[in-house]
Design an enzyme around this catalytic site. Structure first.
Site, PDB file in Angstrom:
ATOM      1  N   TYR A   1     -21.206 -29.637   3.238  1.00 43.16           N
ATOM      2  CA  TYR A   1     -20.146 -29.949   2.102  1.00 43.16           C
ATOM      3  C   TYR A   1     -20.918 -30.961   1.001  1.00 43.16           C
ATOM      4  CZ  TYR A   1     -16.512 -26.879   3.649  1.00 43.16           C
ATOM      5  OH  TYR A   1     -15.773 -25.723   4.018  1.00 43.16           O
TER       6      TYR A   1
ATOM      7  N   LYS B   1     -23.587 -26.506  17.328  1.00 40.70           N
ATOM      8  CA  LYS B   1     -24.626 -25.373  17.526  1.00 40.70           C
ATOM      9  C   LYS B   1     -25.801 -26.058  17.903  1.00 40.70           C
ATOM     10  CE  LYS B   1     -25.602 -20.964  17.265  1.00 40.70           C
ATOM     11  NZ  LYS B   1     -25.327 -20.048  18.462  1.00 40.70           N
TER      12      LYS B   1
ATOM     13  N   ASP C   1     -19.830 -20.457  18.595  1.00 38.01           N
ATOM     14  CA  ASP C   1     -19.670 -19.081  18.520  1.00 38.01           C
ATOM     15  C   ASP C   1     -18.696 -18.895  19.748  1.00 38.01           C
ATOM     16  OD1 ASP C   1     -21.767 -19.843  20.312  1.00 38.01           O
ATOM     17  OD2 ASP C   1     -23.081 -18.229  19.687  1.00 38.01           O
TER      18      ASP C   1
ATOM     19  N   ASP D   1     -13.672 -25.693   9.194  1.00 39.19           N
ATOM     20  CA  ASP D   1     -12.947 -24.874   8.248  1.00 39.19           C
ATOM     21  C   ASP D   1     -12.870 -23.713   8.823  1.00 39.19           C
ATOM     22  OD1 ASP D   1     -12.294 -24.133   5.582  1.00 39.19           O
ATOM     23  OD2 ASP D   1     -14.235 -23.238   5.387  1.00 39.19           O
TER      24      ASP D   1
ATOM     25  N   ASP E   1      -8.890 -21.658  10.219  1.00 35.81           N
ATOM     26  CA  ASP E   1      -8.406 -20.308   9.677  1.00 35.81           C
ATOM     27  C   ASP E   1      -8.110 -19.654  10.874  1.00 35.81           C
ATOM     28  OD1 ASP E   1      -8.714 -21.227   6.897  1.00 35.81           O
ATOM     29  OD2 ASP E   1      -9.183 -19.025   6.343  1.00 35.81           O
TER      30      ASP E   1
HETATM   31  C1  IPM Z   1      -9.914 -25.750   3.043  1.00 37.13           C
HETATM   32  C2  IPM Z   1     -10.511 -24.973   1.990  1.00 37.13           C
HETATM   33  C3  IPM Z   1     -11.729 -25.776   1.393  1.00 37.13           C
HETATM   34  C4  IPM Z   1     -12.939 -26.187   2.377  1.00 37.13           C
HETATM   35  C5  IPM Z   1     -12.414 -24.916   0.189  1.00 37.13           C
HETATM   36  C6  IPM Z   1     -11.275 -24.825  -0.854  1.00 37.13           C
HETATM   37  C7  IPM Z   1     -13.695 -25.755  -0.400  1.00 37.13           C
HETATM   38  O1  IPM Z   1     -11.074 -23.985   2.328  1.00 37.13           O
HETATM   39  O2  IPM Z   1      -9.526 -26.962   2.801  1.00 37.13           O
HETATM   40  O3  IPM Z   1      -9.993 -25.396   4.377  1.00 37.13           O
HETATM   41  O4  IPM Z   1     -13.873 -25.419   2.688  1.00 37.13           O
HETATM   42  O5  IPM Z   1     -12.821 -27.023   2.818  1.00 37.13           O
HETATM   43 MN    MN Z   2     -10.773 -23.488   4.535  1.00 36.89          MN
END
Ligand code: IPM
Ligand code: MN
Ligand code: NAD
Length: 347
Positions: A134, A185, A218, A242, A246
């Site tokens: 990042y 990884k 993974d 990240d 999700d």
């Molecule tokens: C999160 C988002 C951000 C990230 C994006 C918007 C850059 O996906 O906060 O999870 O990747 O950190």
């Molecule tokens: Mn995210």
């Protein structure tokens, strides 16, 4: 207590209205004043003024007790430069090195996995938040030609890796948890992730009462779907964290349920739902505000206002139990109505 509020873009605006509604209600029920300052930063502001955030913007944020963000990202700004400055910029400039993302299922019926329920989905992810891929170090050579070379470096420092891994173990120790799983990884990324291995073993040795396990990222992604009940605390790098969170959002019923805190202990921290600005849902009164509202609870918890945080969590849980939810988790209410029900449940 002074809170900066950046509603941002898309459904960020929709869910922030509800998060603020609940924050104001909890402040009135507990008779504990909260001062809010709304900052207009986001795509509209950028397109109007050419400014992502103003000069001195990060110092301004540092002057608050905490920052609340809805979401940032707008198709009218194809490179999402404003989101990079406002969100990633704040994570870097305020050195918010802990991305704290609890994954807790509030009702069995929201779990997308067969034969799994609340006992199986209850863990926290600590995502490194100031390094990794990042940082934006790299460049492009011969861009736009068939010979293009694109370099995007992954940065791992001893300080950065140590402080997030140590935070994860210390969290486990102070929350009566017994397991920390580190995911990397290191089988393919033999430089940067060898550092994660070394630091993990070093820190684990300081916490003999905690079982320190390692999984390649993974395999971890696979086990999160097959057997999430094995986890209590997961610690990983910025990019893997990240992605994994999700998946964590899905395990809680959907991204609309997931909350997060970007922390630097003792300093101004930033709280936001895990989801983004979901442009197709924006302004339609359909976005689920619960992740944003639960992020307010994390904010209050971090600021030491535990009773108010617990009250919000209980109100969200009761609202889920009553089926008073948006459609993404099976209900038939709108964003505003869900916010109203949660605020009412606080009384
Ligand atoms: C999160 C988002 C951000 C990230 C994006 C918007 C850059 O996906 O906060 O999870 O990747 O950190
Ligand atoms: Mn995210
Ligand atoms: P997203 O999280 O915005 O949406 C993905 C999908 O998840 C949506 O289409 C929707 O189906 C569902 N969803 C997300 N939040 C929901 C909610 N509250 N209620 C109901 N359903 C919900 O991810 P994306 O579509 O990949 O990204 C859209 C924009 O948001 C991009 O510009 C991206 O960069 C940005 N983004 C910002 C943040 C942030 O500000 N923290 C986080 C992630 C993505």
């Amino acid at each position: 207590m002074q809170i900066a509020v950046i509603a941002g873009d898309g459904i960020g605006k929709d869910v922030t209205v509800e998060a603020v509604k609940v924050l104001q209600q909890v402040s009135s029920v507990f008779d504990a004043p909260i001062v809010l300052e709304h900052l207009p930063w986001g795509a509209d502001h950028f397109l109007r003024t050419g400014e992502t955030l103003p000069a001195g913007g990060y110092d301004l944020l540092r002057s608050f007790d905490a920052v609340f963000v809805g979401a940032l990202g707008d198709p009218r700004v194809p490179d999402n430069r404003h989101a990079r400055d406002i969100l990633l910029g704040t994570r870097f400039e305020l050195d918010l090195y802990v991305n704290y993302r609890p994954v807790r299922l509030l009702a069995d019926r929201l779990c997308p996995l067969k034969h799994r329920g609340r006992a199986d989905v209850n863990f926290v992810v600590f995502r490194e938040n100031t390094e990794g891929v990042y940082v934006g170090i790299g460049g492009r050579f011969k861009a736009g030609t068939p010979d293009e070379v694109a370099i995007q470096e992954e940065i791992n420092t001893y300080k950065g890796v140590h402080r997030i891994i140590r935070y994860a173990f210390a969290y486990a120790a102070t929350h009566n948890l017994t397991k920390v799983c580190m995911a990397d990884k290191s089988n393919a990324m033999q430089q940067g992730h060898a550092l994660w291995q070394r630091v993990f073993h070093e820190v684990a040795a300081e916490f003999p009462g905690i079982a320190a396990t390692h999984q390649y990222i993974d395999a971890l992604a696979m086990f999160l779907v097959r057997d999430p009940g094995q986890y209590e605390v997961i610690v990983t790098n910025n990019l893997f964290g990240d992605i994994v969170t999700d998946i964590g959002g899905a395990l809680q019923g959907g991204l609309g349920m997931a909350a997060s805190g970007n922390l630097h202990p003792g300093r101004t921290s930033l709280f936001e739902p895990v989801h983004g600005s979901a442009p197709p849902l924006a302004g339609r009164n359909v976005a689920n505000p619960m992740g944003a509202i639960l992020s307010v609870a994390l904010m209050l918890e971090t600021l030491g206002r535990t009773a108010e945080a617990k009250a919000i969590e209980a109100a969200v849980e009761a609202t889920v139990r009553a089926g008073e939810t948006t459609a993404d988790i099976g209900g038939s209410l709108g964003t505003r109505e869900v916010g109203d029900r949660i605020a009412a449940a606080l009384m």
